[in-house]
Write a protein that holds these residues in place. Structure first.
Motif, PDB file in Angstrom:
ATOM      1  N   GLY A  39       0.805  -1.218   0.000  1.00  0.00           N
ATOM      2  CA  GLY A  39       0.000   0.000   0.000  1.00  0.00           C
ATOM      3  C   GLY A  39       0.830   1.255   0.000  1.00  0.00           C
ATOM      4  O   GLY A  39       1.787   1.380  -0.736  1.00  0.00           O
ATOM      5  N   ARG A  40       0.470   2.206   0.851  1.00  0.00           N
ATOM      6  CA  ARG A  40       1.104   3.519   0.821  1.00  0.00           C
ATOM      7  C   ARG A  40       2.579   3.485   1.185  1.00  0.00           C
ATOM      8  O   ARG A  40       3.338   4.337   0.750  1.00  0.00           O
ATOM      9  CB  ARG A  40       0.374   4.453   1.765  1.00  0.00           C
ATOM     10  N   VAL A  41       2.990   2.513   2.028  1.00  0.00           N
ATOM     11  CA  VAL A  41       4.414   2.509   2.394  1.00  0.00           C
ATOM     12  C   VAL A  41       5.288   2.192   1.194  1.00  0.00           C
ATOM     13  O   VAL A  41       6.487   2.436   1.212  1.00  0.00           O
ATOM     14  CB  VAL A  41       4.746   1.520   3.544  1.00  0.00           C
ATOM     15  N   MET A  42       4.700   1.668   0.129  1.00  0.00           N
ATOM     16  CA  MET A  42       5.490   1.379  -1.071  1.00  0.00           C
ATOM     17  C   MET A  42       5.779   2.643  -1.878  1.00  0.00           C
ATOM     18  O   MET A  42       6.301   2.571  -2.980  1.00  0.00           O
ATOM     19  CB  MET A  42       4.758   0.364  -1.947  1.00  0.00           C
ATOM     20  N   GLY A  43       5.495   3.782  -1.324  1.00  0.00           N
ATOM     21  CA  GLY A  43       5.928   5.021  -1.972  1.00  0.00           C
ATOM     22  C   GLY A  43       4.797   5.921  -2.403  1.00  0.00           C
ATOM     23  O   GLY A  43       4.920   7.129  -2.351  1.00  0.00           O
ATOM     24  N   GLY A  44       3.679   5.390  -2.824  1.00  0.00           N
ATOM     25  CA  GLY A  44       2.568   6.219  -3.295  1.00  0.00           C
ATOM     26  C   GLY A  44       3.000   7.131  -4.438  1.00  0.00           C
ATOM     27  O   GLY A  44       4.041   6.920  -5.048  1.00  0.00           O
ATOM     28  N   THR A  96       9.025  -1.433   3.010  1.00  0.00           N
ATOM     29  CA  THR A  96       9.337  -0.079   3.477  1.00  0.00           C
ATOM     30  C   THR A  96      10.619   0.440   2.815  1.00  0.00           C
ATOM     31  O   THR A  96      10.706   1.622   2.473  1.00  0.00           O
ATOM     32  CB  THR A  96       9.478  -0.030   5.012  1.00  0.00           C
ATOM     33  N   ARG A  97      11.593  -0.430   2.605  1.00  0.00           N
ATOM     34  CA  ARG A  97      12.833   0.009   1.947  1.00  0.00           C
ATOM     35  C   ARG A  97      12.547   0.426   0.508  1.00  0.00           C
ATOM     36  O   ARG A  97      13.009   1.472   0.043  1.00  0.00           O
ATOM     37  CB  ARG A  97      13.875  -1.130   1.974  1.00  0.00           C
ATOM     38  N   ILE A  98      11.741  -0.362  -0.202  1.00  0.00           N
ATOM     39  CA  ILE A  98      11.400  -0.020  -1.598  1.00  0.00           C
ATOM     40  C   ILE A  98      10.650   1.323  -1.634  1.00  0.00           C
ATOM     41  O   ILE A  98      10.909   2.171  -2.489  1.00  0.00           O
ATOM     42  CB  ILE A  98      10.550  -1.148  -2.234  1.00  0.00           C
ATOM     43  N   GLY A  99       9.749   1.519  -0.693  1.00  0.00           N
ATOM     44  CA  GLY A  99       8.988   2.768  -0.636  1.00  0.00           C
ATOM     45  C   GLY A  99       9.889   3.963  -0.379  1.00  0.00           C
ATOM     46  O   GLY A  99       9.743   5.019  -1.003  1.00  0.00           O
ATOM     47  N   GLN A 100      10.845   3.811   0.544  1.00  0.00           N
ATOM     48  CA  GLN A 100      11.757   4.928   0.842  1.00  0.00           C
ATOM     49  C   GLN A 100      12.632   5.240  -0.371  1.00  0.00           C
ATOM     50  O   GLN A 100      12.901   6.408  -0.672  1.00  0.00           O
ATOM     51  CB  GLN A 100      12.613   4.601   2.067  1.00  0.00           C
ATOM     52  N   GLU A 101      13.076   4.201  -1.078  1.00  0.00           N
ATOM     53  CA  GLU A 101      13.902   4.442  -2.275  1.00  0.00           C
ATOM     54  C   GLU A 101      13.096   5.166  -3.350  1.00  0.00           C
ATOM     55  O   GLU A 101      13.598   6.059  -4.031  1.00  0.00           O
ATOM     56  CB  GLU A 101      14.430   3.113  -2.825  1.00  0.00           C
ATOM     57  N   LYS A 102      11.828   4.774  -3.484  1.00  0.00           N
ATOM     58  CA  LYS A 102      10.996   5.445  -4.497  1.00  0.00           C
ATOM     59  C   LYS A 102      10.826   6.933  -4.145  1.00  0.00           C
ATOM     60  O   LYS A 102      10.901   7.800  -5.022  1.00  0.00           O
ATOM     61  CB  LYS A 102       9.619   4.772  -4.606  1.00  0.00           C
ATOM     62  N   ALA A 103      10.620   7.206  -2.857  1.00  0.00           N
ATOM     63  CA  ALA A 103      10.453   8.604  -2.437  1.00  0.00           C
ATOM     64  C   ALA A 103      11.731   9.406  -2.710  1.00  0.00           C
ATOM     65  O   ALA A 103      11.678  10.567  -3.131  1.00  0.00           O
ATOM     66  CB  ALA A 103      10.084   8.657  -0.958  1.00  0.00           C
ATOM     67  N   GLU A 104      12.903   8.781  -2.488  1.00  0.00           N
ATOM     68  CA  GLU A 104      14.194   9.455  -2.766  1.00  0.00           C
ATOM     69  C   GLU A 104      14.307   9.760  -4.255  1.00  0.00           C
ATOM     70  O   GLU A 104      14.684  10.862  -4.662  1.00  0.00           O
ATOM     71  CB  GLU A 104      15.368   8.539  -2.384  1.00  0.00           C
ATOM     72  N   LEU A 105      13.995   8.742  -5.087  1.00  0.00           N
ATOM     73  CA  LEU A 105      14.101   8.916  -6.538  1.00  0.00           C
ATOM     74  C   LEU A 105      13.155  10.008  -7.040  1.00  0.00           C
ATOM     75  O   LEU A 105      13.493  10.800  -7.925  1.00  0.00           O
ATOM     76  CB  LEU A 105      13.771   7.590  -7.243  1.00  0.00           C
ATOM     77  N   THR A 106      11.968  10.049  -6.434  1.00  0.00           N
ATOM     78  CA  THR A 106      10.978  11.060  -6.825  1.00  0.00           C
ATOM     79  C   THR A 106      11.547  12.465  -6.634  1.00  0.00           C
ATOM     80  O   THR A 106      11.503  13.307  -7.532  1.00  0.00           O
ATOM     81  CB  THR A 106       9.686  10.878  -5.994  1.00  0.00           C
ATOM     82  N   LEU A 107      12.122  12.701  -5.445  1.00  0.00           N
ATOM     83  CA  LEU A 107      12.677  14.034  -5.182  1.00  0.00           C
ATOM     84  C   LEU A 107      13.863  14.323  -6.093  1.00  0.00           C
ATOM     85  O   LEU A 107      14.036  15.443  -6.584  1.00  0.00           O
ATOM     86  CB  LEU A 107      13.133  14.152  -3.725  1.00  0.00           C
ATOM     87  N   GLU A 108      14.678  13.292  -6.341  1.00  0.00           N
ATOM     88  CA  GLU A 108      15.852  13.478  -7.190  1.00  0.00           C
ATOM     89  C   GLU A 108      15.423  13.935  -8.585  1.00  0.00           C
ATOM     90  O   GLU A 108      16.014  14.823  -9.185  1.00  0.00           O
ATOM     91  CB  GLU A 108      16.609  12.153  -7.268  1.00  0.00           C
ATOM     92  N   MET A 109      14.366  13.318  -9.114  1.00  0.00           N
ATOM     93  CA  MET A 109      13.915  13.690 -10.462  1.00  0.00           C
ATOM     94  C   MET A 109      13.323  15.089 -10.475  1.00  0.00           C
ATOM     95  O   MET A 109      13.437  15.812 -11.452  1.00  0.00           O
ATOM     96  CB  MET A 109      12.876  12.685 -10.951  1.00  0.00           C
ATOM     97  N   MET A 110      12.679  15.467  -9.369  1.00  0.00           N
ATOM     98  CA  MET A 110      12.070  16.804  -9.328  1.00  0.00           C
ATOM     99  C   MET A 110      13.119  17.896  -9.212  1.00  0.00           C
ATOM    100  O   MET A 110      12.829  19.067  -9.475  1.00  0.00           O
ATOM    101  CB  MET A 110      11.088  16.893  -8.147  1.00  0.00           C
ATOM    102  N   GLY A 111      14.326  17.533  -8.765  1.00  0.00           N
ATOM    103  CA  GLY A 111      15.395  18.529  -8.622  1.00  0.00           C
ATOM    104  C   GLY A 111      14.990  19.604  -7.628  1.00  0.00           C
ATOM    105  O   GLY A 111      14.417  19.300  -6.581  1.00  0.00           O
TER     106      GLY A 111
END
Ligand SMILES: Cc1cc2nc3c(=O)[nH]c(=O)nc-3n(C[C@H](O)[C@H](O)[C@H](O)COP(=O)(O)OP(=O)(O)OC[C@H]3O[C@@H](n4cnc5c(N)ncnc54)[C@H](O)[C@@H]3O)c2cc1C
Length: 396
Positions: free
Chosen positions: A256-261, A325-340
């Motif tokens: 669910g949401r912990v996978m990054g949303g 939870t690890r996959i979700g946190q990585e997705k959130a990191e990647l999201t911010l990285e792409m947004m610059g």
């Protein structure tokens, strides 16, 4: 075999027709609408309230629970079909929270008949909110050090002490709580009780989370009353019940949401970087994250299929929690990285609503490897219970 398939397809048609008739149009197409309404802590109103009442009466909010307590009485296979049909419609189950995800399944397993009759139907109808009184200022990972005390007061008990990080305590009607009933023992001196939060002697003070909201509290019990028919399991036998509940908690935290949303990573890549050449490192990590997320979701699905209903989670929930939870946190990191630089916004019109939400999602995602037992504690459980490795804290 064919009969079973036919029966399941007949149920699919029934579920689809019922959902078509009963899901308010305004809630279709985005499951977050229902989940956000619940997470706001506001009293249900409007279409969310209508959907909650309809689902509650039908019992499909707790689809596999026994009909005798208001549940849906569905088989695990029928519950999966119902979930698929709701996913296709883009609507979430409105009967959410700790009552259905943690406390209900535990009470069905360990409660007396009287306790089930008194507490389960209100959970199925989504009428009451429950919170979890486990952690204390001096008892987190080492939960069995808890000191909140339960004492006899004749025809009832009284509870005194402080809990912390109690999610949703400010909105809760009831708390399932671990308390100390014998100071001469550690694990064997703990009991599991149910405390009415709407009484004098219960005070909640919201704590602000790094993501800006206050979803949890310090909770103080000062002579609060506990009825003698509200202990689950025996006096001093609460540790077993409490641990079981934690397995239910973790089994709900791998997906669910912990996978990054949020948005799909390739869509973000296109929005922020277009068809720019290069960025091979980000592309590689993006694909790895998506592959891992897919593998994780399929493994979760297989685990659900293998389990008989949702009543028997095991130590493997620790693996799923750490993985999801690890996959979700990585997705959130990647999201911010792409947004610059656009991924650094907190307030103001220079940032879109999605950009501001991505920052909050990244920050609140930090908590997923802490609550429900930290990442390190799950690894300890995996090493001891699943891999059978020796416990280094115990001498040979
Ligand atoms: C958003 C959020 C919601 C929460 N909701 C609730 C709730 O509703 N009800 C509730 O009761 N609690 C709740 N908690 C509390 C949560 O369960 C605890 O924070 C968690 O168990 C860790 O305990 P602690 O914070 O005391 O950290 P500590 O136990 O002090 O741990 C600190 C660090 O040491 C590490 N550590 C500790 N012991 C070991 C060990 N033996 N081996 C390896 N590493 C170790 C931990 O992994 C962690 O990194 C919530 C927490 C958060 C963040």
């Amino acid at each position: 075999m064919l009969d079973k398939v036919d029966a399941l397809e007949a149920f699919r048609a029934e579920a689809r027709a019922w959902l078509e008739d009963n899901v308010p149009t305004s809630l279709r197409g985005d499951p977050d609408k229902v989940l956000d309404a619940f997470m706001s802590g506001e009293k249900p109103t409007g279409d969310f309230d209508l959907w909650r009442r309809r689902m509650g009466e039908k019992g499909w909010g707790a689809p596999t629970w026994p009909k005798a307590y208001g549940g849906g009485g569905l088989s695990a296979a029928e519950a999966r079909v119902l979930a698929q049909e709701m996913a296709d419609m883009g609507v979430a189950n409105p009967i959410v929270g700790m009552g259905t995800s943690m406390f209900g399944p535990t009470l069905l397993e360990y409660g007396t008949e009287d306790q089930k009759q008194r507490h389960i139907p209100a959970i199925v109808r989504g009428e009451l909110r429950w919170c979890q009184g486990y952690s204390e200022p001096g008892a987190g990972s080492d939960l069995a050090s808890l000191q909140t005390k339960l004492e006899d007061a004749g025809d009832h008990w009284v509870v005194n002490g402080q809990k912390i990080w109690t999610s949703g305590a400010q909105w809760a009607d009831w708390c399932f709580c671990l308390v100390r009933t014998d100071t001469s023992k550690k694990h064997e001196g703990i009991s599991f009780v149910l405390i009415n939060m709407r009484q004098p002697g219960v005070e909640t003070r919201p704590i602000r989370l790094i993501a800006g909201n206050s979803p949890f509290c310090e909770t103080f019990f000062t002579g609060a009353r506990v009825e003698k028919n509200d202990m689950v399991g025996p006096w001093n036998g609460g540790w077993t019940v409490g641990k079981r509940l934690l397995q239910h908690e973790r089994s709900g935290q791998g997906g669910g949401r912990v996978m990054g949303g949020g948005a799909r990573l390739p869509d973000l890549f296109e929005t922020y970087w277009g068809d720019a050449d290069g960025q091979d490192d980000v592309r590689t990590r993006m694909v790895a994250n998506m592959v891992e997320a897919k593998a994780h979701a399929l493994t979760m699905q297989r685990a659900v299929n293998d389990a008989r209903g949702n009543l028997n989670p095991s130590a493997t929930t620790s693996i799923m929690k750490n993985s999801g939870t690890r996959i979700g946190q990585e997705k959130a990191e990647l999201t911010l990285e792409m947004m610059g630089a656009q991924g650094l916004g907190w307030d103001g019109d220079d940032f879109t609503a999605d950009e501001r939400a991505a920052v909050r999602n990244w920050l609140s995602g930090k908590a997923t490897t802490i609550y429900g037992g930290s990442f390190e504690i799950q690894n300890n459980i995996i090493s001891k219970r699943i891999l059978g490795l020796p416990d280094p804290t115990k001498s040979a």
